[in-house]
Enzyme design. Sequence first.
Site, PDB file in Angstrom:
ATOM      1  N   LEU A 216     -46.848  30.987 -13.242  1.00 47.84           N
ATOM      2  CA  LEU A 216     -46.732  32.053 -12.239  1.00 47.84           C
ATOM      3  C   LEU A 216     -46.558  33.419 -12.881  1.00 47.84           C
ATOM      4  O   LEU A 216     -46.944  34.437 -12.311  1.00 47.84           O
ATOM      5  CB  LEU A 216     -45.535  31.774 -11.315  1.00 47.84           C
ATOM      6  CG  LEU A 216     -45.623  30.536 -10.422  1.00 47.84           C
ATOM      7  CD1 LEU A 216     -44.310  30.317  -9.697  1.00 47.84           C
ATOM      8  CD2 LEU A 216     -46.766  30.686  -9.426  1.00 47.84           C
TER       9      LEU A 216
ATOM     10  N   GLY B 261     -41.823  36.640 -18.535  1.00 39.14           N
ATOM     11  CA  GLY B 261     -40.887  37.755 -18.655  1.00 39.14           C
ATOM     12  C   GLY B 261     -40.075  37.623 -19.917  1.00 39.14           C
ATOM     13  O   GLY B 261     -40.334  36.772 -20.766  1.00 39.14           O
ATOM     14  N   GLY B 262     -39.058  38.496 -20.053  1.00 40.73           N
ATOM     15  CA  GLY B 262     -38.181  38.447 -21.221  1.00 40.73           C
ATOM     16  C   GLY B 262     -37.440  37.136 -21.302  1.00 40.73           C
ATOM     17  O   GLY B 262     -37.102  36.651 -22.379  1.00 40.73           O
ATOM     18  N   PHE B 263     -37.180  36.541 -20.151  1.00 43.96           N
ATOM     19  CA  PHE B 263     -36.502  35.250 -20.087  1.00 43.96           C
ATOM     20  C   PHE B 263     -37.420  34.147 -20.609  1.00 43.96           C
ATOM     21  O   PHE B 263     -37.008  33.268 -21.351  1.00 43.96           O
ATOM     22  CB  PHE B 263     -36.112  34.988 -18.628  1.00 43.96           C
ATOM     23  CG  PHE B 263     -35.403  33.689 -18.380  1.00 43.96           C
ATOM     24  CD1 PHE B 263     -34.029  33.655 -18.214  1.00 43.96           C
ATOM     25  CD2 PHE B 263     -36.108  32.494 -18.304  1.00 43.96           C
ATOM     26  CE1 PHE B 263     -33.375  32.458 -17.984  1.00 43.96           C
ATOM     27  CE2 PHE B 263     -35.466  31.295 -18.078  1.00 43.96           C
ATOM     28  CZ  PHE B 263     -34.086  31.284 -17.912  1.00 43.96           C
ATOM     29  N   GLY B 264     -38.679  34.191 -20.216  1.00 43.63           N
ATOM     30  CA  GLY B 264     -39.632  33.149 -20.566  1.00 43.63           C
ATOM     31  C   GLY B 264     -40.607  32.930 -19.417  1.00 43.63           C
ATOM     32  O   GLY B 264     -40.593  33.650 -18.427  1.00 43.63           O
ATOM     33  N   PRO B 265     -41.461  31.925 -19.502  1.00 41.25           N
ATOM     34  CA  PRO B 265     -42.457  31.669 -18.464  1.00 41.25           C
ATOM     35  C   PRO B 265     -41.851  31.053 -17.200  1.00 41.25           C
ATOM     36  O   PRO B 265     -40.804  30.402 -17.255  1.00 41.25           O
ATOM     37  CB  PRO B 265     -43.435  30.692 -19.137  1.00 41.25           C
ATOM     38  CG  PRO B 265     -42.599  29.996 -20.164  1.00 41.25           C
ATOM     39  CD  PRO B 265     -41.603  31.011 -20.651  1.00 41.25           C
TER      40      PRO B 265
ATOM     41  N   LYS C  14     -38.098  28.335 -14.026  1.00 43.69           N
ATOM     42  CA  LYS C  14     -37.951  29.328 -15.089  1.00 43.69           C
ATOM     43  C   LYS C  14     -37.576  28.589 -16.359  1.00 43.69           C
ATOM     44  O   LYS C  14     -36.545  27.923 -16.417  1.00 43.69           O
ATOM     45  CB  LYS C  14     -36.809  30.291 -14.749  1.00 43.69           C
ATOM     46  CG  LYS C  14     -37.207  31.593 -14.119  1.00 43.69           C
ATOM     47  CD  LYS C  14     -35.965  32.480 -14.062  1.00 43.69           C
ATOM     48  CE  LYS C  14     -36.293  33.834 -13.510  1.00 43.69           C
ATOM     49  NZ  LYS C  14     -35.125  34.733 -13.551  1.00 43.69           N
TER      50      LYS C  14
ATOM     51  N   ASP D  59     -31.392  45.532 -11.049  1.00 40.23           N
ATOM     52  CA  ASP D  59     -32.832  45.478 -11.356  1.00 40.23           C
ATOM     53  C   ASP D  59     -33.651  45.252 -10.083  1.00 40.23           C
ATOM     54  O   ASP D  59     -34.578  44.450 -10.069  1.00 40.23           O
ATOM     55  CB  ASP D  59     -33.116  44.387 -12.389  1.00 40.23           C
ATOM     56  CG  ASP D  59     -34.447  44.617 -13.111  1.00 40.23           C
ATOM     57  OD1 ASP D  59     -34.931  45.768 -13.115  1.00 40.23           O
ATOM     58  OD2 ASP D  59     -35.003  43.657 -13.664  1.00 40.23           O
TER      59      ASP D  59
END
Length: 360
Positions: free
Chosen positions: A47, A50-54, A69, A166
């Site tokens: 989907l 991001g900085g967190f991951g896919p 996530k 955010d």
Amino acid sequence: MKVSGALLPQKKTTVGEQTQMKLDELPLFEFEKLSTATNNFHASNLLGKGGFGPVYKGQWEDGQEIAVKRLSKASGQGVEEFMNEVVVISKLQHRNLVRLLGCCIERDEQMLVYEFMPNKSLDAFLFDPQQRKVLDWKKRFKIIEGIARGILYLHRDSRLRIIHRDLKASNILLDDEMNPKISDFGLARIFRGGEDDEANTKRVVGTYGYMPPEYAMEGLFSEKSDVYSFGVLLLEIVSGRRNTSFYNHEQSLSLVGYAWKLWNEKNITSLIDPEIKDSCFEKSILRCIHIGLLCVQELTKERPTISTVVLMLISEITHLPPPGQVAFVHKQNLHSSESSQKSHQSNSNNNVTLTELEGR
């Protein structure tokens, strides 16, 4: 007054006992179950990143769709944001907040499992020339009101007092009936103290274009920081334009600055997205623009609280004060700020948060 810093131990490489205790409060899913649900995390189910991951789309055997996530092992900040999100959102429940179903800590994997939002994020509709046609004024007003009520819950009505930090179009997810759900609590902070409390941070995180000046320049944040971000969102929803784009190129105006210019020229109707221009709704649309300008005031004390904003939106407060000077009239250039230089690089895809201070 106390404000939490990071909501977990500072070590970012391991999940310690304190972290595990917090995870135990949530349903735990087996890795194999999530792997099966996402077809072994197949690229076709991706989907966004991001900085967190896919983030992957998945489906349980009973047909229920989910969003997974998956913490990237290469992410330097991901563990902290992962746990922050667990701690914050596991204690929250509201129709305008995305629902956390559980998590997975197994095989060195750390994953969060959310309800799936079939219409993805607000920015996918709002800033697409074709998709924005789907958003008539009634749908847009419902989205505006839903976001405001979600923030009100975070600031006033939940078990905790949360500053999101955010809020942006890509972090507003839409369900199958186009109801908005605030997502991505990786940067959120729990507040304790009086109504006007501010906190200071040396690590300025968030998204360029949605940050108020006191936060972007001085690292000060409060409930009024989220109010500012909401004001930017409101102006974007009414106009169908991004705040980070250029308007009136000679003056390099931000959307906020452009709206302020039109307001002073008594030409504010020019801001309205042509897709929603309708004399039947003009009064309601102009009222929302007025509220948006009040939310993006340069001075924190001049911005309304989110509870006042909700009352304004539903016309419980009929008289709106005139807006004063708004913040960031000209397109921001934060390259001279030391904190900006050291900030995380980012992009926004779907429901994924990345921190950024520089324009896209």
